[in-house]
Each structure stands twice: as structure tokens, then as C-alpha cells.
Design a protein around this motif. Structure first.
Motif, mmCIF file in Angstrom:
data_model
loop_
_atom_site.group_PDB
_atom_site.id
_atom_site.type_symbol
_atom_site.label_atom_id
_atom_site.label_comp_id
_atom_site.label_asym_id
_atom_site.label_seq_id
_atom_site.Cartn_x
_atom_site.Cartn_y
_atom_site.Cartn_z
ATOM 1 N N PRO A 145 0.839 -1.200 0.000
ATOM 2 C CA PRO A 145 0.000 0.000 0.000
ATOM 3 C C PRO A 145 0.874 1.250 0.000
ATOM 4 C CG PRO A 145 -0.886 -1.598 1.533
ATOM 5 C CD PRO A 145 0.451 -2.139 1.091
ATOM 6 N N LEU A 146 0.641 2.129 -0.951
ATOM 7 C CA LEU A 146 1.468 3.315 -1.150
ATOM 8 C C LEU A 146 0.583 4.530 -1.395
ATOM 9 C CD1 LEU A 146 4.198 4.771 -1.807
ATOM 10 C CD2 LEU A 146 3.905 3.961 -4.163
ATOM 11 N N VAL A 147 0.858 5.592 -0.648
ATOM 12 C CA VAL A 147 0.143 6.860 -0.820
ATOM 13 C C VAL A 147 1.182 7.977 -0.751
ATOM 14 C CG1 VAL A 147 -1.685 8.377 0.048
ATOM 15 C CG2 VAL A 147 -1.839 5.905 0.430
ATOM 16 N N THR A 148 1.077 8.969 -1.621
ATOM 17 C CA THR A 148 1.923 10.146 -1.451
ATOM 18 C C THR A 148 1.096 11.235 -0.770
ATOM 19 O OG1 THR A 148 1.446 11.189 -3.609
ATOM 20 C CG2 THR A 148 3.255 9.582 -3.521
ATOM 21 N N VAL A 149 1.802 12.118 -0.060
ATOM 22 C CA VAL A 149 1.116 13.159 0.692
ATOM 23 C C VAL A 149 1.740 14.507 0.377
ATOM 24 C CG1 VAL A 149 2.600 12.942 2.737
ATOM 25 C CG2 VAL A 149 0.277 13.795 3.016
ATOM 26 N N ASP A 150 0.922 15.539 0.358
ATOM 27 C CA ASP A 150 1.321 16.912 0.052
ATOM 28 C C ASP A 150 1.641 17.099 -1.421
ATOM 29 O OD1 ASP A 150 2.109 19.673 0.940
ATOM 30 O OD2 ASP A 150 4.031 19.022 0.126
ATOM 31 N N ARG A 151 2.194 16.088 -2.063
ATOM 32 C CA ARG A 151 2.614 16.173 -3.455
ATOM 33 C C ARG A 151 2.233 14.889 -4.180
ATOM 34 N NH1 ARG A 151 8.332 18.781 -2.615
ATOM 35 N NH2 ARG A 151 7.805 20.256 -0.980
ATOM 36 N N ARG A 152 2.093 14.999 -5.471
ATOM 37 C CA ARG A 152 1.833 13.814 -6.281
ATOM 38 C C ARG A 152 3.133 13.366 -6.952
ATOM 39 N NH1 ARG A 152 0.450 18.201 -9.291
ATOM 40 N NH2 ARG A 152 1.318 18.299 -11.408
ATOM 41 N N VAL A 153 3.090 12.182 -7.532
ATOM 42 C CA VAL A 153 4.222 11.685 -8.307
ATOM 43 C C VAL A 153 3.704 11.259 -9.677
ATOM 44 C CG1 VAL A 153 4.041 9.282 -7.518
ATOM 45 C CG2 VAL A 153 6.250 10.187 -8.244
ATOM 46 N N GLU A 154 4.506 11.447 -10.700
ATOM 47 C CA GLU A 154 4.123 11.091 -12.062
ATOM 48 C C GLU A 154 5.178 10.160 -12.663
ATOM 49 O OE1 GLU A 154 3.750 14.801 -14.103
ATOM 50 O OE2 GLU A 154 1.961 15.413 -12.976
ATOM 51 N N GLY A 155 4.777 9.405 -13.688
ATOM 52 C CA GLY A 155 5.713 8.539 -14.398
ATOM 53 C C GLY A 155 5.843 7.152 -13.816
ATOM 54 N N THR A 156 5.012 6.788 -12.858
ATOM 55 C CA THR A 156 5.058 5.445 -12.276
ATOM 56 C C THR A 156 4.307 4.458 -13.162
ATOM 57 O OG1 THR A 156 3.185 6.127 -10.900
ATOM 58 C CG2 THR A 156 5.364 6.164 -9.886
#
Length: 317
Positions: free
Chosen positions: A112-123
Motif C-alpha cells: 500500500p502506497l500513498v503520497t502526501v502533500d505532493r503527487r508523483v508522475e511517471g510510475t
């Protein structure tokens, strides 16, 4: 993007929903890593404190990592966390694309993976995230200027770090907001402040010096720490009250600066709500009680008129 379409929820609704699903009897000490972009600025220090409180409420073991504003270190930290047998991961990415390879490893492990405050792209697959709407927040900063300086304004903008999704989005919102105000609102300077108070102070001093005799009417800063730096520059150059400062992140020192007239307004993005929602959602996913979804927190502007609405207002009483 289709997968996440239904996930753009009001965070308050999601927090309530998760709270109803959570049962203390199901707690079994899962190990969750939270990797912060940096722990050298007040915003993430406060997030860390809130993460610790939420971890205690959830009865999970919290492992905290400090990427020290380095994408290379953050990638290494994420990979190291995988070797420690963690059950879930929450990450505040330093760079919108730079962390993708490391997070692909997390995804491949079905963690389980969540990013916080910021998003990530290219995954390889979309990564759900919990964040404030930084484009909307950028517009709010610009709209304060266009609303309160009705005759027009010359504006300087101090952005964050190149490659950060929050810096990209806030800059987009600021540009959109100023453009909507019309041609009488002119962006006369735009520079990076790297999220740092000292850097922003130096940048603001350089801008004000280069525009001696005709300073900007307002300086918009993409973070609270940078707003404090810009306010110090304005004060030291005898321009307090003449150059309005607008920022982003309503933590106690910034709120005090608003009360004292050094800063005109700041965007509240509810960091406690963000990190607690992200951590709880990740844990609930491990326990089989929830799906991971993107959650957008709606920001709002805090000024002297509504200071008490800020999340950390009680700290300055």
C-alpha cells in the motif's frame, strides 16, 4: 486517470468514513514508513508530529525518514524501507518524476502506497495521493492581490523548488489568477526561493534592490517560510506596509506575522488533515478495510479577519 476519477473527494468526508471503519480491536502493530521531503521546515515538522499522533491512535509502528530535499537520498531511503519489511508507505515526493523508479519497486511489491502533500508522475501505475489543491491555492494568493489592490499592482512571485509538483501547481495558479485580474496586474519578477526562508529573503532583497524607487506592490510566496523571509527583507528595507506579502502554509509563526501586520494573508492547506488521512488510509488498506483513493483538500485564505480558522491557531494564543 480514470481509475482515480472517483477519488477526488472532500477530505473531511473521507476522514469521517475511515474513522467509522476503524476498530481498535483490529490493530496489530503494522510497520508503516513515512518519508518526508525534508524535516528542516516547519510545515513538515508539524506533519511529522501529527503522523506520530495518528500512528499512536492506529497502534502502528511508525518509521520516519528525512529525504533532506534530495531525490537521490529519497529514492535510496524508499528502497531501504522495502528491505525492512514494512507493511505500507506514505511519501512526500521531492520531485514529481524523480522518485518514480523507486516507487515502481514499491508498487511491484504490492505494498500500500500513498503520497502526501505532493503527487508523483511517471510510475507504472497511478499512485493515490492526499494533498491540497495547490493550483486553487495559487489562484487564491493572486486573487487576494487582484481583490485588495483594485487599481492594479506590480507583483513579484517567489516560487519553490524546480520539479516539485506543489511548486509547479502553485505557480500555475498564481499565473492564472493574475491573468484573470487583467493587464493592470503585472508580474515584474519571478524567482525560485527553494522553500527556504534565508533564500527567499535574499531573493526578495535582490528584487527590491533592482526595483529601487518603484518596488512591487505585492510579493507572493509559494510557502510560509519564504513569506517570512520576504517579510524580513521588506521590513529591513523600510517598506513594511507598502509591499504586501502573501504566502502559503498557515503555521504559528506565519499566523503571528499576520497578526503583527508583516504578512497580509496565507493559504491554509490543513497539513494535519493531509498526513492523518494518508496514514490512516494506508493502514486501512493493509487491514483490508479501505481502498486507496486520491483525496484533494480544499485550501482557503487566512487573513487577520479569520485568523481563528487556521488549523494551528491555538498555538499562538
Amino acid at each position: 486517470m480514470k481509475k482515480q476519477k472517483g477519488g477526488l473527494l472532500c477530505s473531511a468526508v473521507l476522514v469521517t468514513s475511515l474513522a467509522l471503519q476503524f476498530s481498535p480491536a483490529k490493530a496489530d502493530g503494522e510497520k508503516v514508513v513515512v518519508n518526508f521531503q525534508t524535516l528542516s521546515i516547519p510545515y513538515f515538522i508539524y506533519m511529522h508530529e501529527q503522523a506520530a499522533l495518528e500512528a499512536k491512535a492506529l497502534n502502528v509502528k511508525l518509521l520516519v525518514q528525512d529525504a533532506q530535499a534530495s531525490s537521490t537520498k529519497q529514492s535510496s531511503d524508499v528502497e531501504n524501507a522495502l528491505t525492512q519489511g514494512v507493511d505500507a508507505m506514505v511519501v512526500a515526493p521531492n520531485d514529481v518524476t524523480g522518485l518514480a523508479p523507486a516507487l515502481n519497486e514499491v508498487l511491484s511489491e504490492k505494498l500500500p502506497l500513498v503520497t502526501v502533500d505532493r503527487r508523483v508522475e511517471g510510475t507504472d501505475a497511478p499512485v493515490p495521493y492526499v494533498t491540497a489543491d495547490s493550483v486553487a491555492g495559487g489562484r487564491l494568493m493572486a486573487e487576494w492581490v487582484t481583490t485588495h489592490i483594485k487599481d492594479g499592482a506590480r507583483v513579484a512571485f517567489i516560487s519553490g523548488t524546480a520539479g516539485s509538483s506543489t511548486a509547479i501547481d502553485r505557480a500555475k495558479g498564481v499565473h492564472e489568477g493574475l491573468k484573470a485580474g487583467g493587464s493592470k496586474f503585472e508580474l515584474v519578477a519571478e524567482q525560485l526561493g527553494e522553500w527556504e526562508r534565508a533564500k527567499a529573503m535574499s531573493v526578495a532583497e535582490n528584487i527590491l534592490t533592482s526595483l529601487t524607487g518603484n518596488p512591487p506592490d505585492a510579493i507572493i510566496c509559494a510557502s510560509g517560510d519564504m513569506a517570512l523571509g520576504a517579510a524580513e527583507a521588506v521590513r529591513s528595507m523600510g517598506l513594511k506596509g507598502k509591499v504586501k506579502i502573501i504566502g502559503f502554509d498557515a503555521y504559528p509563526e506565519v499566523l503571528k506575522a499576520i497578526r503583527e501586520g508583516d504578512i497580509a494573508g496565507v493559504v491554509e492547506q490543513s497539513p494535519s488533515k493531509q498526513i492523518r488521512t494518508a496514514l490512516r488510509m494506508a493502514v486501512m488498506k493493509v487491514r483490508g478495510d479501505a481502498e486507496l483513493e486520491t483525496v484533494i483538500v480544499q485550501p482557503f485564505m487566512v487573513t487577520l479577519d479569520n485568523l481563528s480558522q487556521a488549523e494551528q491557531y491555538s498555538a499562538i494564543q
